[in-house]
Structure formats: C-alpha cells, structure tokens
Design a protein around this motif. Structure first.
Motif, PDB file in Angstrom:
ATOM      1  N   ALA A   1       0.837  -1.202   0.000  1.00 49.41           N
ATOM      2  CA  ALA A   1       0.000   0.000   0.000  1.00 49.41           C
ATOM      3  C   ALA A   1       0.870   1.250   0.000  1.00 49.41           C
ATOM      4  CB  ALA A   1      -0.933  -0.007   1.209  1.00 49.41           C
ATOM      5  N   TRP A   2       1.903   1.257   0.810  1.00 50.09           N
ATOM      6  CA  TRP A   2       2.826   2.393   0.846  1.00 50.09           C
ATOM      7  C   TRP A   2       3.530   2.559  -0.502  1.00 50.09           C
ATOM      8  CZ3 TRP A   2       4.398   6.358   3.974  1.00 50.09           C
ATOM      9  CH2 TRP A   2       5.633   6.937   3.681  1.00 50.09           C
ATOM     10  N   SER A   3       3.932   1.448  -1.108  1.00 48.71           N
ATOM     11  CA  SER A   3       4.630   1.503  -2.391  1.00 48.71           C
ATOM     12  C   SER A   3       3.740   2.079  -3.485  1.00 48.71           C
ATOM     13  CB  SER A   3       5.118   0.103  -2.782  1.00 48.71           C
ATOM     14  OG  SER A   3       5.746   0.114  -4.047  1.00 48.71           O
ATOM     15  N   SER A   4       2.462   1.697  -3.503  1.00 46.11           N
ATOM     16  CA  SER A   4       1.544   2.225  -4.517  1.00 46.11           C
ATOM     17  C   SER A   4       1.343   3.722  -4.342  1.00 46.11           C
ATOM     18  CB  SER A   4       0.200   1.501  -4.429  1.00 46.11           C
ATOM     19  OG  SER A   4       0.347   0.119  -4.688  1.00 46.11           O
ATOM     20  N   SER A   5       1.191   4.166  -3.100  1.00 47.56           N
ATOM     21  CA  SER A   5       1.033   5.602  -2.854  1.00 47.56           C
ATOM     22  C   SER A   5       2.291   6.369  -3.227  1.00 47.56           C
ATOM     23  CB  SER A   5       0.694   5.840  -1.376  1.00 47.56           C
ATOM     24  OG  SER A   5      -0.483   5.164  -1.004  1.00 47.56           O
ATOM     25  N   GLU A   6       3.443   5.801  -2.912  1.00 47.20           N
ATOM     26  CA  GLU A   6       4.702   6.474  -3.238  1.00 47.20           C
ATOM     27  C   GLU A   6       4.910   6.547  -4.749  1.00 47.20           C
ATOM     28  OE1 GLU A   6       9.076   6.465  -1.140  1.00 47.20           O
ATOM     29  OE2 GLU A   6       8.148   4.545  -1.616  1.00 47.20           O
ATOM     30  N   THR A   7       4.508   5.482  -5.462  1.00 49.72           N
ATOM     31  CA  THR A   7       4.605   5.489  -6.922  1.00 49.72           C
ATOM     32  C   THR A   7       3.729   6.573  -7.526  1.00 49.72           C
ATOM     33  OG1 THR A   7       5.032   3.105  -6.918  1.00 49.72           O
ATOM     34  CG2 THR A   7       4.326   4.083  -8.991  1.00 49.72           C
ATOM     35  N   PHE A   8       2.550   6.739  -6.956  1.00 55.19           N
ATOM     36  CA  PHE A   8       1.652   7.781  -7.452  1.00 55.19           C
ATOM     37  C   PHE A   8       2.267   9.167  -7.283  1.00 55.19           C
ATOM     38  CE2 PHE A   8      -1.814  10.734  -5.999  1.00 55.19           C
ATOM     39  CZ  PHE A   8      -2.201  11.109  -7.277  1.00 55.19           C
ATOM     40  N   LEU A   9       2.802   9.455  -6.093  1.00 59.22           N
ATOM     41  CA  LEU A   9       3.376  10.775  -5.854  1.00 59.22           C
ATOM     42  C   LEU A   9       4.637  11.007  -6.687  1.00 59.22           C
ATOM     43  CD1 LEU A   9       2.992  11.205  -1.984  1.00 59.22           C
ATOM     44  CD2 LEU A   9       1.583  12.167  -3.796  1.00 59.22           C
ATOM     45  N   THR A  10       5.371   9.954  -6.977  1.00 56.38           N
ATOM     46  CA  THR A  10       6.626  10.104  -7.702  1.00 56.38           C
ATOM     47  C   THR A  10       6.409  10.240  -9.200  1.00 56.38           C
ATOM     48  OG1 THR A  10       7.756   8.804  -5.997  1.00 56.38           O
ATOM     49  CG2 THR A  10       8.894   9.092  -8.095  1.00 56.38           C
ATOM     50  N   CYS A  11       5.488   9.446  -9.749  1.00 56.34           N
ATOM     51  CA  CYS A  11       5.369   9.328 -11.203  1.00 56.34           C
ATOM     52  C   CYS A  11       4.167  10.057 -11.803  1.00 56.34           C
ATOM     53  CB  CYS A  11       5.307   7.849 -11.598  1.00 56.34           C
ATOM     54  SG  CYS A  11       6.715   6.864 -11.053  1.00 56.34           S
ATOM     55  N   TYR A  12       3.077  10.185 -11.048  1.00 56.89           N
ATOM     56  CA  TYR A  12       1.843  10.676 -11.654  1.00 56.89           C
ATOM     57  C   TYR A  12       1.287  11.933 -10.990  1.00 56.89           C
ATOM     58  CZ  TYR A  12       1.823   6.057 -13.802  1.00 56.89           C
ATOM     59  OH  TYR A  12       2.167   4.932 -14.512  1.00 56.89           O
ATOM     60  N   SER A  13       1.966  12.454 -10.009  1.00 53.48           N
ATOM     61  CA  SER A  13       1.408  13.615  -9.304  1.00 53.48           C
ATOM     62  C   SER A  13       1.346  14.856 -10.189  1.00 53.48           C
ATOM     63  CB  SER A  13       2.245  13.918  -8.054  1.00 53.48           C
ATOM     64  OG  SER A  13       3.592  14.191  -8.410  1.00 53.48           O
ATOM     65  N   SER A  14       2.252  14.967 -11.176  1.00 48.04           N
ATOM     66  CA  SER A  14       2.251  16.151 -12.033  1.00 48.04           C
ATOM     67  C   SER A  14       1.062  16.184 -12.973  1.00 48.04           C
ATOM     68  CB  SER A  14       3.544  16.208 -12.855  1.00 48.04           C
ATOM     69  OG  SER A  14       3.689  15.047 -13.656  1.00 48.04           O
ATOM     70  N   GLU A  15       0.441  15.023 -13.250  1.00 48.47           N
ATOM     71  CA  GLU A  15      -0.691  14.962 -14.172  1.00 48.47           C
ATOM     72  C   GLU A  15      -1.997  14.678 -13.455  1.00 48.47           C
ATOM     73  OE1 GLU A  15       0.225  12.049 -17.095  1.00 48.47           O
ATOM     74  OE2 GLU A  15       1.952  13.111 -17.895  1.00 48.47           O
ATOM     75  N   ALA A  16      -1.974  14.597 -12.150  1.00 51.24           N
ATOM     76  CA  ALA A  16      -3.173  14.249 -11.390  1.00 51.24           C
ATOM     77  C   ALA A  16      -3.771  15.496 -10.765  1.00 51.24           C
ATOM     78  CB  ALA A  16      -2.823  13.234 -10.289  1.00 51.24           C
TER      79      ALA A  16
ATOM     80  N   ILE B   1      -4.902  18.042  -7.984  1.00 51.40           N
ATOM     81  CA  ILE B   1      -4.199  18.316  -6.732  1.00 51.40           C
ATOM     82  C   ILE B   1      -4.978  17.773  -5.535  1.00 51.40           C
ATOM     83  CG2 ILE B   1      -3.023  20.323  -7.654  1.00 51.40           C
ATOM     84  CD1 ILE B   1      -5.061  22.093  -6.362  1.00 51.40           C
ATOM     85  N   GLY B   2      -6.289  17.564  -5.697  1.00 55.60           N
ATOM     86  CA  GLY B   2      -7.058  16.953  -4.614  1.00 55.60           C
ATOM     87  C   GLY B   2      -6.627  15.524  -4.359  1.00 55.60           C
ATOM     88  N   ASP B   3      -6.384  14.756  -5.446  1.00 56.51           N
ATOM     89  CA  ASP B   3      -5.910  13.382  -5.284  1.00 56.51           C
ATOM     90  C   ASP B   3      -4.509  13.347  -4.687  1.00 56.51           C
ATOM     91  OD1 ASP B   3      -8.265  12.444  -6.329  1.00 56.51           O
ATOM     92  OD2 ASP B   3      -7.492  12.225  -8.372  1.00 56.51           O
ATOM     93  N   VAL B   4      -3.669  14.283  -5.085  1.00 54.27           N
ATOM     94  CA  VAL B   4      -2.307  14.337  -4.526  1.00 54.27           C
ATOM     95  C   VAL B   4      -2.357  14.630  -3.034  1.00 54.27           C
ATOM     96  CG1 VAL B   4      -0.094  15.536  -4.639  1.00 54.27           C
ATOM     97  CG2 VAL B   4      -1.355  15.049  -6.740  1.00 54.27           C
ATOM     98  N   LEU B   5      -3.244  15.547  -2.636  1.00 53.55           N
ATOM     99  CA  LEU B   5      -3.367  15.879  -1.216  1.00 53.55           C
ATOM    100  C   LEU B   5      -3.890  14.688  -0.416  1.00 53.55           C
ATOM    101  CD1 LEU B   5      -3.301  17.948   1.076  1.00 53.55           C
ATOM    102  CD2 LEU B   5      -5.597  18.654   0.401  1.00 53.55           C
ATOM    103  N   LYS B   6      -4.889  13.982  -0.944  1.00 56.30           N
ATOM    104  CA  LYS B   6      -5.423  12.827  -0.230  1.00 56.30           C
ATOM    105  C   LYS B   6      -4.382  11.725  -0.108  1.00 56.30           C
ATOM    106  CE  LYS B   6     -10.266  13.624  -1.418  1.00 56.30           C
ATOM    107  NZ  LYS B   6     -11.467  13.118  -2.121  1.00 56.30           N
ATOM    108  N   CYS B   7      -3.606  11.527  -1.155  1.00 56.27           N
ATOM    109  CA  CYS B   7      -2.549  10.512  -1.092  1.00 56.27           C
ATOM    110  C   CYS B   7      -1.494  10.901  -0.058  1.00 56.27           C
ATOM    111  CB  CYS B   7      -1.916  10.341  -2.472  1.00 56.27           C
ATOM    112  SG  CYS B   7      -0.628   9.083  -2.535  1.00 56.27           S
ATOM    113  N   THR B   8      -1.148  12.181   0.003  1.00 53.16           N
ATOM    114  CA  THR B   8      -0.176  12.639   0.999  1.00 53.16           C
ATOM    115  C   THR B   8      -0.695  12.428   2.412  1.00 53.16           C
ATOM    116  OG1 THR B   8       0.606  14.306  -0.573  1.00 53.16           O
ATOM    117  CG2 THR B   8       1.203  14.597   1.727  1.00 53.16           C
ATOM    118  N   CYS B   9      -1.958  12.741   2.633  1.00 50.43           N
ATOM    119  CA  CYS B   9      -2.545  12.539   3.967  1.00 50.43           C
ATOM    120  C   CYS B   9      -2.621  11.051   4.311  1.00 50.43           C
ATOM    121  CB  CYS B   9      -3.932  13.166   4.025  1.00 50.43           C
ATOM    122  SG  CYS B   9      -3.921  14.974   3.937  1.00 50.43           S
ATOM    123  N   ARG B  10      -2.900  10.229   3.319  1.00 50.48           N
ATOM    124  CA  ARG B  10      -2.941   8.788   3.581  1.00 50.48           C
ATOM    125  C   ARG B  10      -1.560   8.268   3.960  1.00 50.48           C
ATOM    126  NH1 ARG B  10      -5.738   5.014  -0.812  1.00 50.48           N
ATOM    127  NH2 ARG B  10      -7.491   6.266  -0.086  1.00 50.48           N
TER     128      ARG B  10
END
Length: 765
Positions: A453-468, A470-479
């Motif tokens: 679960a941590w790896s999937s969240s980290e992958t999202f912030l590393t690879c896809y946060s620039s195209e996502a 900002i609400g999803d990025v914030l929720k992922c950071t809080c998670r």
C-alpha cells in the motif's frame, strides 16, 4: 486590441522568410523550426511553457535573441539573429510592411488544384521554389496572417505599423553594430525624403512618445488572450487548482489593452472564486458568463450552466438545490443529445450519492440511477458507447471501491482495478492513473499488506502527481501520513504535511482538508500521550468544523470514542458506539467500519468486566472481517477474543490464537496492533506459567517467553508513543521480576516506570 496580428507575429513571419530563402543552414533548421512552431502551434508548446513558466504569448524581441543568437547562418561570421535583425530593419515604412504581407502567398508551394487552375487559365507553369507546404502548421500560420492583414482597416494597419516600430526599437544598436550606417532614417524611410529626423514634431504626432519609453506595453491580440484563457480554464478544471498570481496579473494586463473583456474571463473568475471559497463572486461570474454566451450560442450551453450550478451548490452545502439543478441538466442534455454532458452528469450524480448518503433517498425517488450496481452498469455501458475512456476507467474504480465497502470477493476488486489500469495504458488516460494506484493502495491496506500500500502511494506521488488533480495528490499525501502514524514515525509526519504545495493550500476546500487531517493526527498523538485535556480541546474544535468527507467524519468519531475510553467514561463511549453503528449501517455500510465498531464495543464490554457479552460480539466481528478479508480488523478481533479467553482463564486457546496471527499482524506495520497482540500473548503465557504446577522448567520457559514478548510489546508501544501501554508493560515487568525474586531489576524497572511517566508529564506542560 488586435484580432490576430501583432508585432511578434510579424517577427515570426520574417524568421519564416529567412528559412524559406535558404539563409538558415540545414544543421540549424530544426532549431529554427522548433522555435517557430512553439509559438505558432499550441500542440508544439512544451508542457512547462504551457503552464506559464517561461512562456509569454507576446513573444518579446529578447526571446528571438536568446533563441537565434547562438545559431550560425549561411553568411560567415553572422548568426541567424543577425540575419533576422537585418530583415526586420529592412521593413523601413508602412508600404514595406504591406509588401511583406502581400508576398506571403509566394512563400507557399502551390497545391495541385492551383496548378490545374493556372493551366486552365493559360498561365505557364513555373518551377516550384517555395519550401513551405500550405497544409503544414507553418503554412497555415502564414495563410492566416495574410488573411487577417487583408481584413484590417486602415486605422488598424497604421496602429500595427506603429506597434512594430516600438517592438523592434530596442535592437537598433545591435543592428547598427553589424551593419554599415546608412543615410536614410531607420525609423521610417519616408522621413528621409522629407528631410526630418526622429526629433521632429511631425514624428511625435505620427508615432507618439512611446518610442522613447522604456516600459512599453506589450502588444497582445484577442486570439492570444482567448487561447491563454482556454488553456488556464482547462488546467483549472483538470487539476482543481486556482489561478497563479503571476498569471492573474498577466491576464489582467492583457485584458486591459482591449475595449471588451473576453467572455471566457468570467468563467475563469468563476473557477478561481469557487476554489477560493468566495461563493458570492462565483455565482455572479457563473451567471455572467453563461448570460453572455447564450446571447450568441442559443441554448447549446444551457446544460453546462446547470451542471456547473449544481456542482457549485453541492460544494456550498446546498444539496437540496443541487439535485434539482442536476436533474434539469440531465433532461436538457438528453433533449440536446449531448452524450458527453449526460454521461458526466450521471457520473457526478452517482458519486454525489456516495459522498452524501443522507441525500440518497431523494436520488432514489427521482428514479435516475436506481441502486448503486445498476448505476455503475449504466455508466460503464454509456461510457463505452461514447468512447469516454476516462469515465469508463473511473467507473471500474468505483466498482472496485463499492466491492471493498460491501466486503465482496477480493479477486473481483483486483480484476476491476486491472481493467481500469489496462484502459489507462491502452487509451492513454494518464489522468486516471493516479486514482488507480490509490485504489490499489486501499485494497492492499484492507488485506494487511501495508508495504505494498505504501509503495503504490509512493509510486503515485513520484510518477503521476504532475498529471493528477491536486485533490488526489493531497489525499494521497494525507494517507501516507496515516501510514507513518501507524508505524510510529511521527517526526516524518510534519515533513510530509509541510511538503504540500502552497498553491494547493490556496484552494479553500483543500486547505480545510489539510487542516482537519492535521488536527486528527495531532488528536491521535495527544490521546497516546495521555494528554487528555489538550485532546479534549482539539476534539471539540474538530467537532465544531464540517468534516471534509464521510470517511474522515468516522475517523473523528473513532478518536472521540478512544478519548472517552481513556477517560474511563465507558457508558458514554458505549452509547456513542451504538449511535455510530446505526449511522454506519444507514449512511456508509462499509464493512471495515462495522468491524471496527464491533471491536470497540467488545473492548468496552471487556473493560467493564462483561467478557461474556463481548465474546459473541467479537466473534461476529471476526466472522465479518474473515468473509470480507479485512485482515487488520480480523487480527484485532482475534486479539480481543484471546484477551477475553485470558479473562476466562482459557490461556492455552488464547496462546494458540495469538501465536497463529502474530506474523500476519506484523505485516500490517501497525505498532498499536502489534503491541496489543504481544501484550495479550504475554498475559496468556504468564497464565500458562501460573497454571503449570508440575514442571518448574516448563514454568520458567513460559516466563522467559513472556519476558521476550514483553520487550517487544514495550518497543512497539514506544514507537507508537503510547504512554499507558509503556507504563503497563513496565508494571508487568516489575511484577514478574519481583515474583522471580530479582529485587534489583524490579527496582530498576520501577525507576524506569517513574522516568517514563515524568517525561510524558513534562510534554503536557
């Protein structure tokens, strides 16, 4: 404000002419064409330039110098920029500018139809010398410039010539440095024939005082303003962000140069006011925009006006007004056969029902979606028919989320996530890749695989946060901060929360979410520190606010129950659990929340010395968690069951249960769960040691095991910063040492007990 032509576009035409006349070497052609296409075609613009960093639609003359001064031309010792300046200053009068514009069609290769037409008219064929195709992006730009110039009135053409003189004026010294002086006036060759210079009053009358001004306003066209507004609106809708301050000033500067404000500017102000929480201005600008557009576009945009109005009212909290507006938007979209708008309306209505369960009755009575399964099936079929791949991928993710909440088959959940990921890859819907990883992280978290679960969240912030968004990025950071809190890494939580971009927190909704979640983490830590007065203050403040979503609302209620248990107010805690159970059954119906509520009820009943009543409750919780494969809740339920067995003096059964679940409980990377499991196992092993009457060796073996597990429990409680757990572990250790007759270690443990208690008492001050 000009409609299309500006001095910068004349500069691009001059650069294209240099390229067409073979004054650019072949080795430098790619760089020159790349520079031209960057400002001619929106698709050729780099992403960082589209966002507004380093890109100015006015294209100042310094941009030509920066891009062309390092490129060599066919003339030895001269750069492409030198050739560019020579051509720019060769336009020495308004007639020369008109000649340049009239000669633009000769820069393009003739099409087949033109050649046939010339042959029929008896015009002899000529050898094709032009290199630019009419259908290329550069050819389309040249034809557009020629057409727009032919449409100009005399006054507009004169203004364009004056702006062009002011545009190239800063390069006069650079031009004279590489070119021999000439007798004619560089400003206007007609002045040389009249025998006057630039200081003559006639020149001031013709060109004004802007020639000597250093802060000349940049010339923008209506086309540039509209395209930039369209891009900013698209970015704000895609990412849910606000308008940057530098872009706000730039747009104001561009809009002030024209007599009329573009209609899209009102929609841009609506989005910015909405994100800022200024709902009065948002409503005003929304009505103003659609009032202007419907004057010229009939009723084609009426359904979008209703759609935006419904979303705004829902965000404002007026759910009873949002649903009728959305129903009318759906009816209007069906009437106009707008499939895209209709599908978006239906998708929003489904997610609205999931976010605001209290309004589900009104939605069901309307008969639009039916139940949740039927609604998702309808959305998937409509999205597939309309080839709306983002909506189809989102529908699969919603299906997976619904299956997780209802405790359905885990294989079906991962199948839906895999289908969404396949659509993201095959249809290039990169904006849904982030939510796909978030849903995968939720699924891994449900089955107790915290590292995945941590790896999937980290992958999202590393690879896809620039195209996502900002609400999803914030929720992922809080998670991720929640994962850190489970691991006991409180020092890293502050760094993670502070890493949120300030532009994200400029949006009122996301700022409230960030503040509320930070308060939850602080409340949780204060409860673990046994600082109940401060925790009560934080809980009261959070309770007075409106939770951002239903999941966080339940998290706050769970922490309030923990606070009541810590205060020893078990009756109030039990009544709050009962109230929350009824609410969860009607509003959320999430299996993991129901399991946690049953576990809490069992904890309260066990603490109030009613273990037999708690036995059936915790058994039911374990059965529900096992069927849904909600493994963290299952391990918690089994631990509580073992604790009840310890109270009932069934130590062997309790030890067998805890030994079986302990390795899997450690995979959850939850310090509190691991510490409680170790603590229950210590009680079982000490119980077995106490019941062992025949073999002293066997009794000593049980005691040694209990001491090892007691050390692990203390370590886990220390990482979680649970002061009561640490003190309980030290108290048990002191009792065991005293029972074993080791008074020295017992006294050392007692001293450590007082030291830990004093350390946490100091933090309260």
């Amino acid at each position: 404000m000009a409609r299309f032509l500006t001095p910068s576009k004349i500069g691009l035409l001059v650069l294209a002419l240099i390229y067409a006349q073979d004054e650019v070497p072949t080795s430098e052609s790619v760089a020159v064409l790349t520079f031209i296409i960057t400002y001619v075609s929106p698709n050729g613009r780099p992403p960082h330039a589209q966002a507004g960093a380093g890109y100015d639609p006015a294209l100042p003359i310094s941009a030509f110098e920066k891009a062309l001064s390092t490129l060599a031309s066919v003339m030895p010792g001269r750069s492409v920029y030198d050739a560019f300046l020579k051509r720019m200053w060769s336009i020495d009068c308004s007639h020369a500018l008109e000649s340049l514009m009239e000669g633009l069609p000769y820069m393009l290769r003739k099409s087949r139809e033109q050649i046939i037409r010339d042959r029929e008219m008896g015009i002899p064929p000529e050898q094709q010398t032009a290199q630019i195709m009419r259908t290329s992006p550069l050819g389309a730009f040249i034809r557009r410039c020629h057409l727009e110039y032919t449409r100009l009135q005399f006054q507009d053409a004169t203004e364009l010539w004056q702006q062009f003189i002011a545009y190239r004026a800063p390069t006069q010294q650079q031009f004279e440095r590489k070119n021999p002086p000439i007798r004619r006036n560089l400003l206007d060759s007609n002045l040389s024939e009249l025998g006057v210079d630039s200081s003559h009053p006639l020149v001031r009358i013709m060109y004004g005082d802007q020639l000597g001004s250093e802060d000349r306003p940049q010339a923008y066209s209506a086309h540039d303003v509209e395209k930039l507004l369209e891009f900013q609106v698209c970015e704000m809708q895609s990412f849910g962000s606000r308008l940057p301050e530098d872009m706000r000033h730039k747009l104001n500067e561009m809009s002030q140069q024209g007599s009329s404000v573009p209609k899209l500017a009102h929609y841009l102000k609506f989005l910015d006011s909405w994100r800022a929480g200024d709902y009065t201005s948002a409503f005003d600008n929304l009505h103003r925009y659609f009032d202007y557009t419907m004057q010229s576009r009939d009723r084609t945009f009426y359904q979008y006006a209703l759609l935006n109005l419904a979303i705004l009212q829902a965000d404002f909290g007026c759910s009873s007004e949002a649903i009728p507006a959305m129903q009318e938007a759906i009816a209007t979209a069906r009437e106009n056969k707008d499939t895209a708008c209709l599908n978006f309306c239906m998708s929003w209505l489904y997610h609205f029902g999931r976010t605001f369960p209290s309004e589900m009755k009104a939605i069901r009575d309307s008969g639009i979606l039916g139940n949740e399964t039927e609604g998702l099936s309808f959305l998937k079929s409509r999205a597939k028919d309309a080839e709306m791949w983002s909506l189809l991928s989102t529908s699969f993710l919603s299906e997976a989320k619904l299956a997780l909440q209802h405790g359905d088959s885990l294989s079906f959940v991962f199948e839906s996530i895999t289908k969404a990921a396949h659509i993201n890859v095959s249809k290039a819907t990169s904006n849904v890749a982030g939510p796909t990883l978030l849903m995968r992280a939720s699924a891994f978290s449900r089955i107790g695989l915290a590292q995945l679960a941590w790896s999937s969240s980290e992958t999202f912030l590393t690879c896809y946060s620039s195209e996502a968004p900002i609400g999803d990025v914030l929720k992922c950071t809080c998670r991720m901060t929640s994962f850190l809190a489970q691991r006991g890494r409180y020092s890293a939580i502050a760094d993670t929360l502070s890493s949120v971009s300030p532009s994200t927190l400029r949006v009122l909704k996301y700022h409230n979410y960030w503040t509320f979640y930070s308060g939850l983490l602080k409340l949780r830590r204060l409860i673990r520190h046994d600082d109940l007065s401060a925790a009560e203050c934080i809980a009261t403040q959070l309770q007075g606010q409106d939770p951002p979503d239903l999941e966080i609302s339940f998290s706050l209620t769970f922490l309030r129950i923990e606070l009541l248990i810590a205060r020893g107010n078990l009756a109030s805690a039990l009544s709050l659990v009962e109230e929350l159970t009824d609410r969860a059954a009607s509003d959320n119906n999430d299996i993991i929340i129901l399991c946690r509520l049953l576990n809490m009820k069992a904890r309260i009943l066990t603490a109030s010395e009613n273990p037999l009543k708690a036995f059936s409750i915790v058994t039911r919780a374990a059965q529900m968690a096992y069927r849904a494969l909600a493994l963290p809740a299952l391990w918690e339920a089994v631990g509580l069951l073992a604790n009840i067995l310890n109270v009932l003096r069934e130590f062997t059964a309790a030890a067998d249960l805890l030994s079986a679940i302990l390795p899997r409980a450690l995979e959850c990377q939850d310090c509190e769960l691991a510490a409680a499991t170790y603590s229950y196992l210590v009680d079982a092993e000490m119980g077995l040691a106490g019941t062992e009457k025949t073999s002293k060796t066997r009794r000593k073996e049980w005691v040694n095991r209990a001491m090892e597990h007691l050390e692990e429990a203390g370590r886990q409680y220390g990482w979680a910063e649970d002061v009561k757990g640490q003190l309980d572990v030290l108290w048990k250790r002191a009792r065991v040492m005293k029972w074993m007759g080791d008074a020295v270690l017992a006294n050392d443990t007692a001293s450590l007990y007082l030291e830990v208690k004093a350390r946490y008492e100091e933090t309260k001050l």
